[in-house]
Design a protein around this motif. Structure first.
Motif, PDB file in Angstrom:
ATOM      1  N   VAL A 179       0.876  -1.075   0.070  1.00 44.32           N
ATOM      2  CA  VAL A 179       0.065  -0.084  -0.016  1.00 44.32           C
ATOM      3  C   VAL A 179       0.754   1.146   0.066  1.00 44.32           C
ATOM      4  CG1 VAL A 179      -1.817   1.437   1.287  1.00 44.32           C
ATOM      5  CG2 VAL A 179      -1.821  -1.284   1.312  1.00 44.32           C
ATOM      6  N   PHE A 180       0.506   2.113  -1.057  1.00 42.02           N
ATOM      7  CA  PHE A 180       1.306   3.337  -1.028  1.00 42.02           C
ATOM      8  C   PHE A 180       0.272   4.612  -0.766  1.00 42.02           C
ATOM      9  CE2 PHE A 180       4.223   0.439  -2.929  1.00 42.02           C
ATOM     10  CZ  PHE A 180       5.335   0.800  -2.778  1.00 42.02           C
ATOM     11  N   ILE A 181       0.479   5.571  -0.040  1.00 43.25           N
ATOM     12  CA  ILE A 181      -0.369   6.577   0.027  1.00 43.25           C
ATOM     13  C   ILE A 181       0.096   7.836  -0.563  1.00 43.25           C
ATOM     14  CG2 ILE A 181      -1.637   7.942   1.882  1.00 43.25           C
ATOM     15  CD1 ILE A 181      -2.379   4.763   1.926  1.00 43.25           C
ATOM     16  N   GLU A 187       0.479  15.561   8.079  1.00 45.89           N
ATOM     17  CA  GLU A 187      -0.401  14.644   9.118  1.00 45.89           C
ATOM     18  C   GLU A 187      -0.688  13.404   8.288  1.00 45.89           C
ATOM     19  OE1 GLU A 187      -0.649  18.767  10.084  1.00 45.89           O
ATOM     20  OE2 GLU A 187      -1.116  17.659   8.174  1.00 45.89           O
ATOM     21  N   THR A 188      -0.921  13.343   7.053  1.00 42.56           N
ATOM     22  CA  THR A 188      -1.052  12.108   6.331  1.00 42.56           C
ATOM     23  C   THR A 188       0.204  11.294   6.071  1.00 42.56           C
ATOM     24  OG1 THR A 188      -3.251  12.891   5.484  1.00 42.56           O
ATOM     25  CG2 THR A 188      -2.185  10.786   4.411  1.00 42.56           C
ATOM     26  N   ALA A 189       1.125  12.037   5.784  1.00 45.63           N
ATOM     27  CA  ALA A 189       2.587  11.477   5.658  1.00 45.63           C
ATOM     28  C   ALA A 189       2.998  10.795   6.739  1.00 45.63           C
ATOM     29  CB  ALA A 189       3.666  12.499   5.049  1.00 45.63           C
ATOM     30  N   GLY A 190       2.888  11.354   7.901  1.00 49.42           N
ATOM     31  CA  GLY A 190       3.271  10.704   9.321  1.00 49.42           C
ATOM     32  C   GLY A 190       2.254   9.588   9.519  1.00 49.42           C
ATOM     33  N   TRP A 191       1.117   9.547   9.250  1.00 52.35           N
ATOM     34  CA  TRP A 191      -0.033   8.705   9.489  1.00 52.35           C
ATOM     35  C   TRP A 191       0.457   7.380   8.678  1.00 52.35           C
ATOM     36  CZ3 TRP A 191      -3.397   6.116   6.116  1.00 52.35           C
ATOM     37  CH2 TRP A 191      -4.246   5.330   6.524  1.00 52.35           C
ATOM     38  N   THR A 192       0.888   7.595   7.336  1.00 46.39           N
ATOM     39  CA  THR A 192       1.226   6.634   6.465  1.00 46.39           C
ATOM     40  C   THR A 192       2.402   5.702   7.198  1.00 46.39           C
ATOM     41  OG1 THR A 192       0.595   7.794   4.436  1.00 46.39           O
ATOM     42  CG2 THR A 192       2.242   6.051   4.202  1.00 46.39           C
ATOM     43  N   ALA A 193       3.271   6.406   7.563  1.00 45.29           N
ATOM     44  CA  ALA A 193       4.559   5.601   8.191  1.00 45.29           C
ATOM     45  C   ALA A 193       4.133   4.727   9.582  1.00 45.29           C
ATOM     46  CB  ALA A 193       5.708   6.544   8.754  1.00 45.29           C
ATOM     47  N   GLN A 194       3.163   5.498  10.279  1.00 42.60           N
ATOM     48  CA  GLN A 194       2.802   4.863  11.481  1.00 42.60           C
ATOM     49  C   GLN A 194       1.981   3.556  10.974  1.00 42.60           C
ATOM     50  OE1 GLN A 194       0.694   7.966  13.388  1.00 42.60           O
ATOM     51  NE2 GLN A 194       2.562   9.137  13.837  1.00 42.60           N
ATOM     52  N   GLN A 195       1.365   3.562  10.110  1.00 35.45           N
ATOM     53  CA  GLN A 195       0.542   2.428   9.638  1.00 35.45           C
ATOM     54  C   GLN A 195       1.538   1.311   8.773  1.00 35.45           C
ATOM     55  OE1 GLN A 195      -2.888   2.088  10.475  1.00 35.45           O
ATOM     56  NE2 GLN A 195      -2.378   3.571  11.756  1.00 35.45           N
ATOM     57  N   ALA A 216       8.294  14.354   7.093  1.00 33.39           N
ATOM     58  CA  ALA A 216       7.271  14.138   7.958  1.00 33.39           C
ATOM     59  C   ALA A 216       7.023  12.362   8.069  1.00 33.39           C
ATOM     60  CB  ALA A 216       5.894  14.741   7.731  1.00 33.39           C
ATOM     61  N   PHE A 217       7.196  11.958   6.996  1.00 24.53           N
ATOM     62  CA  PHE A 217       7.472  10.644   6.665  1.00 24.53           C
ATOM     63  C   PHE A 217       8.399   9.766   7.628  1.00 24.53           C
ATOM     64  CE2 PHE A 217       8.393   6.756   4.024  1.00 24.53           C
ATOM     65  CZ  PHE A 217       7.422   5.842   4.190  1.00 24.53           C
ATOM     66  N   VAL A 218       9.601  10.485   7.295  1.00 21.01           N
ATOM     67  CA  VAL A 218      10.815   9.711   7.968  1.00 21.01           C
ATOM     68  C   VAL A 218      10.796   9.999   9.439  1.00 21.01           C
ATOM     69  CG1 VAL A 218      13.334  10.017   8.076  1.00 21.01           C
ATOM     70  CG2 VAL A 218      12.209   9.919   5.891  1.00 21.01           C
ATOM     71  N   GLU A 219      10.137  11.121   9.924  1.00 19.76           N
ATOM     72  CA  GLU A 219      10.272  11.367  11.475  1.00 19.76           C
ATOM     73  C   GLU A 219       9.445  10.434  12.091  1.00 19.76           C
ATOM     74  OE1 GLU A 219       9.632  15.533  11.944  1.00 19.76           O
ATOM     75  OE2 GLU A 219      11.847  15.809  11.554  1.00 19.76           O
ATOM     76  N   ALA A 220       8.349   9.929  11.362  1.00 15.88           N
ATOM     77  CA  ALA A 220       7.218   8.911  11.748  1.00 15.88           C
ATOM     78  C   ALA A 220       7.757   7.539  11.766  1.00 15.88           C
ATOM     79  CB  ALA A 220       5.847   9.270  10.927  1.00 15.88           C
ATOM     80  N   GLY A 221       8.991   7.543  11.133  1.00 18.75           N
ATOM     81  CA  GLY A 221       9.539   5.968  11.169  1.00 18.75           C
ATOM     82  C   GLY A 221       9.568   5.390   9.835  1.00 18.75           C
ATOM     83  N   GLY A 222       9.000   6.069   8.624  1.00 18.79           N
ATOM     84  CA  GLY A 222       9.049   5.688   7.346  1.00 18.79           C
ATOM     85  C   GLY A 222      10.380   5.556   6.749  1.00 18.79           C
ATOM     86  N   ASP A 223      10.636   4.612   5.691  1.00 19.40           N
ATOM     87  CA  ASP A 223      11.807   4.361   5.049  1.00 19.40           C
ATOM     88  C   ASP A 223      11.909   5.315   3.800  1.00 19.40           C
ATOM     89  OD1 ASP A 223      14.087   3.727   3.993  1.00 19.40           O
ATOM     90  OD2 ASP A 223      13.675   1.504   4.058  1.00 19.40           O
ATOM     91  N   PRO A 224      12.700   6.350   3.579  1.00 23.40           N
ATOM     92  CA  PRO A 224      12.638   6.788   2.321  1.00 23.40           C
ATOM     93  C   PRO A 224      13.132   6.306   1.130  1.00 23.40           C
ATOM     94  CG  PRO A 224      14.465   7.421   3.881  1.00 23.40           C
ATOM     95  CD  PRO A 224      13.759   6.454   4.709  1.00 23.40           C
ATOM     96  N   ALA A 225      13.833   5.172   1.405  1.00 19.15           N
ATOM     97  CA  ALA A 225      14.426   4.344   0.247  1.00 19.15           C
ATOM     98  C   ALA A 225      13.127   3.530  -0.499  1.00 19.15           C
ATOM     99  CB  ALA A 225      15.383   3.353   0.798  1.00 19.15           C
ATOM    100  N   THR A 226      12.035   3.396   0.277  1.00 21.09           N
ATOM    101  CA  THR A 226      10.898   2.815  -0.300  1.00 21.09           C
ATOM    102  C   THR A 226       9.861   3.553  -1.146  1.00 21.09           C
ATOM    103  OG1 THR A 226       9.632   2.845   1.629  1.00 21.09           O
ATOM    104  CG2 THR A 226      11.158   1.255   1.560  1.00 21.09           C
TER     105      THR A 226
END
Length: 350
Positions: A179-181, A187-195, A216-226
């Motif tokens: 799933v890609f958002i 807010e949604t970028a951070g939520w995306t990583a959290q999910q 926002a994505f990376v700070e919430a734990g998302g991997d930028p490489a993906t």
């Protein structure tokens, strides 16, 4: 004896194409499927198809023709063997949850697991009006539809009133297609990583906004490489030739985009971004192979980008011969340069 020891392996550099024709929309006939086969032969990892409506007309000479994304995905997947096909993005507010779950799972089964499920809320006022969707319901419909689709792809039956049904088929990929958002809000970028979902960065967004969303994505734990990272891309034999060949397309495209008034939407563009010179310098990766490779590596160094999603057809305004040349140079000359430098960077740090 000297030896090189690698303590880490960089994420594999991925190269996708994006647009309402999967980045191949300089043509709108079955030639598009021939181009998809060529993209696969050139080693592209994926085509990403936008969902758009009311785009293009038989009375227009230039510009993109937008097809039904799920139907187009089916056709491309049937003509290819390894190429992944994603959506950039499907607008969930416009889709019935049961039908969507069935159709995406069917694509996944028929393609042996080559589907990426890219989605967003879908807040375009024109689309909502025609589809009879109330704007205030969009966020709730997005959440409900995504939750339903993921539940439908699981092993359990889904309850409807007093009955329960198994939504079929089930996708090949487990637990489900990735799933890609797509979003323009922190807010949604951070939520995306959290999910645990992936972020897809739209190429029509300014770099200022791209940086903000990736942060926002990376700070919430998302991997930028993906994260498939969208940019307009054009490669020619030299920097000078790239500008000469691409400039008429830039002028036409920026005029069209100004008509869409995308700069009125927060988090997308500013009006200055659509001045042709600014657009060419800040929104486009263009030049000879070495220059384009360096610009991609700059994105990797700054933001951790390892998945470039090239808006290669420039909304269909790039002439087909130039599109085919750029695709060839991007795959055969730019990509090896990027991969070599990424690996060399790991070796130097060892």
């Amino acid at each position: 004896m000297n030896a090189t020891y690698r303590v880490a392996v960089p994420p594999r550099f991925k190269l996708g194409l994006s647009g309402c024709g999967g980045g191949l929309e300089s043509v709108s006939t079955s030639q598009l499927l021939d181009l998809a086969e060529k993209a696969e032969a050139l080693g592209y990892d994926a085509l990403w198809i936008n969902e758009e409506h009311f785009q293009g007309s038989v009375v227009e000479v230039e510009g993109r023709r937008c097809h039904s994304p799920i139907v187009l995905a089916s056709a491309i997947l049937s003509r290819t063997k390894t190429l992944r096909v994603g959506f950039s993005v499907l607008l969930l507010a416009l889709h019935h949850p049961v039908r969507l779950a069935e159709e995406i799972a069917t694509l996944d089964v028929l393609s042996n697991g080559r589907v990426d499920f890219g989605i967003s809320r879908g807040g375009n006022g024109r689309y909502l009006e025609v589809y009879g969707v109330e704007p205030e319901s969009v966020a709730q419909r997005f959440q409900h539809t995504l939750e339903f689709v993921l539940r439908a792809w699981g092993d359990d039956k889904v309850s409807f009133g007093g009955n329960a049904y198994s939504i079929e088929p089930k996708p090949i990929q487990k637990p489900h297609p990735p799933v890609f958002i797509g979003t323009y809000t922190d807010e949604t970028a951070g939520w995306t990583a959290q999910q645990g979902h992936g972020l897809i960065c739209h190429g029509i967004t300014s770099m200022e906004n791209q940086r903000r969303l990736m942060k926002a994505f990376v700070e919430a734990g998302g991997d930028p490489a993906t994260a498939p990272f969208g940019r307009f891309v054009y490669v020619a034999e030299s920097d000078e030739l790239a500008r000469k060949e691409l400039w008429p397309t830039v002028e036409k495209l920026t005029e069209r985009l100004r008509g869409f008034r995308l700069f009125d939407r927060s988090g997308v563009l500013q009006e200055r971004d659509l001045e042709p010179e600014t657009f060419y310098n800040e929104m486009v990766i263009a030049g000879g192979p070495a220059t384009c490779a360096e610009k991609i590596l700059d994105l990797n160094r700054e933001l951790g980008v390892c998945y470039l999603n090239a808006l290669s057809a420039f909304f269909g305004f790039l002439p087909l011969p130039l599109l085919e040349k750029s695709l060839e140079l991007l795959a055969r000359e730019v990509r090896p340069l990027v991969e070599k430098r990424l690996m060399a960077g790991v070796e130097r740090s060892s």
